[in-house]
Design a protein around this motif. Structure first.
Motif, PDB file in Angstrom:
ATOM      1  N   LEU A  31       0.764  -1.154   0.010  1.00  0.00           N
ATOM      2  CA  LEU A  31      -0.143  -0.029   0.041  1.00  0.00           C
ATOM      3  C   LEU A  31       0.651   1.394  -0.275  1.00  0.00           C
ATOM      4  O   LEU A  31       0.400   2.373  -0.388  1.00  0.00           O
ATOM      5  CB  LEU A  31      -0.759   0.055   1.275  1.00  0.00           C
ATOM      6  CG  LEU A  31      -1.913  -1.059   1.355  1.00  0.00           C
ATOM      7  CD1 LEU A  31      -2.673  -0.811   2.555  1.00  0.00           C
ATOM      8  CD2 LEU A  31      -2.963  -0.884   0.130  1.00  0.00           C
ATOM      9  N   SER A 270      -1.944  -7.477  -0.163  1.00  0.00           N
ATOM     10  CA  SER A 270      -0.800  -6.536  -0.106  1.00  0.00           C
ATOM     11  C   SER A 270      -0.053  -6.887   1.305  1.00  0.00           C
ATOM     12  O   SER A 270      -0.727  -7.633   2.086  1.00  0.00           O
ATOM     13  CB  SER A 270      -1.564  -5.105   0.217  1.00  0.00           C
ATOM     14  OG  SER A 270      -2.308  -5.160   1.265  1.00  0.00           O
ATOM     15  N   VAL A 293      -6.910   0.808  -1.887  1.00  0.00           N
ATOM     16  CA  VAL A 293      -7.119  -0.672  -1.518  1.00  0.00           C
ATOM     17  C   VAL A 293      -7.806  -1.399  -2.654  1.00  0.00           C
ATOM     18  O   VAL A 293      -8.072  -2.379  -2.736  1.00  0.00           O
ATOM     19  CB  VAL A 293      -7.893  -0.905  -0.258  1.00  0.00           C
ATOM     20  CG1 VAL A 293      -6.906  -0.364   0.891  1.00  0.00           C
ATOM     21  CG2 VAL A 293      -9.303  -0.342  -0.103  1.00  0.00           C
ATOM     22  N   VAL A 299      -5.440  -7.876   3.080  1.00  0.00           N
ATOM     23  CA  VAL A 299      -4.383  -6.843   3.486  1.00  0.00           C
ATOM     24  C   VAL A 299      -3.681  -7.513   4.735  1.00  0.00           C
ATOM     25  O   VAL A 299      -4.117  -8.027   5.751  1.00  0.00           O
ATOM     26  CB  VAL A 299      -5.070  -5.584   4.327  1.00  0.00           C
ATOM     27  CG1 VAL A 299      -4.087  -4.471   4.950  1.00  0.00           C
ATOM     28  CG2 VAL A 299      -5.675  -4.627   2.907  1.00  0.00           C
ATOM     29  N   LEU A 323     -11.922  -0.777   4.336  1.00  0.00           N
ATOM     30  CA  LEU A 323     -11.435  -2.198   4.304  1.00  0.00           C
ATOM     31  C   LEU A 323     -12.814  -2.898   4.533  1.00  0.00           C
ATOM     32  O   LEU A 323     -12.903  -4.097   3.823  1.00  0.00           O
ATOM     33  CB  LEU A 323     -10.448  -2.534   5.253  1.00  0.00           C
ATOM     34  CG  LEU A 323      -8.946  -1.823   4.992  1.00  0.00           C
ATOM     35  CD1 LEU A 323      -8.164  -2.282   6.158  1.00  0.00           C
ATOM     36  CD2 LEU A 323      -8.371  -2.452   3.710  1.00  0.00           C
TER      37      LEU A 323
END
Length: 374
Positions: A31, A270, A293, A299, A323
């Protein structure tokens, strides 16, 4: 989406980041390498319920039988949506809304305001109202309070009024007033939109007459706050957080090597060090966190630790919301998510935002735990 790679000299000046692999190993995306650009027209086009709420409807909301306020809210919102169904334009539409109330057949506010704790399904109900309103998608808007203020910043006040003034319904999720400037801005904007015949619906953890309390001198802006309150009929929704209802305790943080391994074997995951991510968020406007995102499947974070200050904490709250909207599993090593915010933060004016972030990150961590076990 553009990305910026750090220079070799910048890398050498930083301590080693455990989230970054050794030379020659293909790394998961980071990110911190993303610098998203979001044009104003995308901000308008994306004012729809987020992917998590694509399929929700009033019929999919499951009221707690021990909390009658939940069933009542469904009934009121169904009635409200029915009152918005007639297709009216121009002067007739404006006159109709000026005499029509939140409850068909009554006089009063031209909006509904869902107040309640985190996790009682307020966003589910707000998105269900958006879906139930008989209007084209381009004539109804759904966004968080932050996204609404960002839209004004991108388009300007008058253009925002012109753009949203043609809508039949504006849904505002997570309604909060964090500073006096927002109070005056939003009060003026909603008053103009009501004059244009736009119906309003909002969710918050704070009653409309209490907005801003504990965060700035709300008494100095009482007129604006009361003006906002006058636009809405408040509905209190009681209940416990459905995300944790009947579920086991939040999962413990994962070992760092497990987070890294999962990031490498999970498509579109990520991988970032937590400290590095927090620094990067300070350089990206919160309106771009959704774009930050885009395209991810999970994540992964290493070295999670308590956030150092309130500005950082509020940015993390916005990221947690984005998220959660996108249902992205989160895998993390380090401190548990319920230790992100210091006790004085959890007792201050933003405590409801912090508890919402903890609740949402915990739900996503459960998804991450299942992903790590595959």
């Amino acid at each position: 989406m553009n990305s910026v790679s750090p220079s070799p000299s910048a890398d050498s000046a930083r301590p080693a980041d455990p989230a970054r692999p050794a030379s020659g190993v293909v790394a998961p995306p980071s990110l911190t390498d993303r610098e998203p650009h979001v044009p104003p027209e995308r901000l308008v086009a994306e004012m729809v319920p987020p992917p998590r709420f694509d399929a929700v409807r009033f019929g999919t909301y499951v009221p707690d039988p021990d909390r009658p306020s939940q069933s009542e809210a469904v009934q009121v919102l169904r009635s409200f949506a029915g009152g918005l169904g007639a297709k009216r334009t121009g002067h007739d539409r404006k006159r109709w809304f000026r005499r029509r109330a939140a409850h068909p057949g009554t006089d009063g506010p031209r909006g509904v305001y869902l107040d309640g704790g985190y996790g009682v399904g307020k966003t589910h109900l707000l998105a269900s109202l958006w879906h139930a309103t008989d209007a084209p998608a381009e004539r109804k808007a759904f966004g968080t309070f932050v996204e609404l203020t960002n839209l004004v910043g991108a388009l300007g006040f008058q253009q925002t009024v012109r753009t949203l003034g043609e809508h039949r319904l504006l849904c505002i999720d997570e309604f909060e007033l964090d500073d006096p400037g927002d109070t005056v801005l939003v009060s003026s904007l909603l008053s103009r939109l009501v004059d244009e015949g736009v119906a309003l619906a909002a969710t918050s953890n704070t009653l409309p007459g209490k907005l801003g309390e504990g965060r700035f001198a709300a008494a100095d802006f009482l007129r604006e706050i009361q003006g906002l309150s006058a636009h809405f009929r408040a509905l209190r929704i009681d209940g416990e957080d459905y995300r944790h209802r009947g579920l086991p305790a939040a999962p413990a943080p994962l070992p760092e090597d497990e987070v890294v391994r999962t990031a490498h074997r999970t498509p579109a995951a990520s991988l970032d060090g937590f400290d590095a991510l927090l620094r990067h968020l300070s350089r990206v406007h919160p309106s771009r966190y959704g774009a930050l995102v885009d395209g991810l499947g999970a994540v992964c974070l290493t070295g999670v630790c308590p956030v150092p200050d309130q500005s950082t904490a509020l940015r993390l709250v916005v990221l947690a919301d984005r998220l959660y909207d996108r249902e992205l599993p989160v895998l993390a090593s380090g401190a548990p998510f319920d230790a992100l915010f210091a006790p004085e933060m959890l007792e201050g004016g933003y405590r409801k935002k912090y508890f919402r972030a903890i609740s949402r990150l915990t739900a996503l961590a459960r998804d991450g735990e299942r992903l790590a076990a595959l």
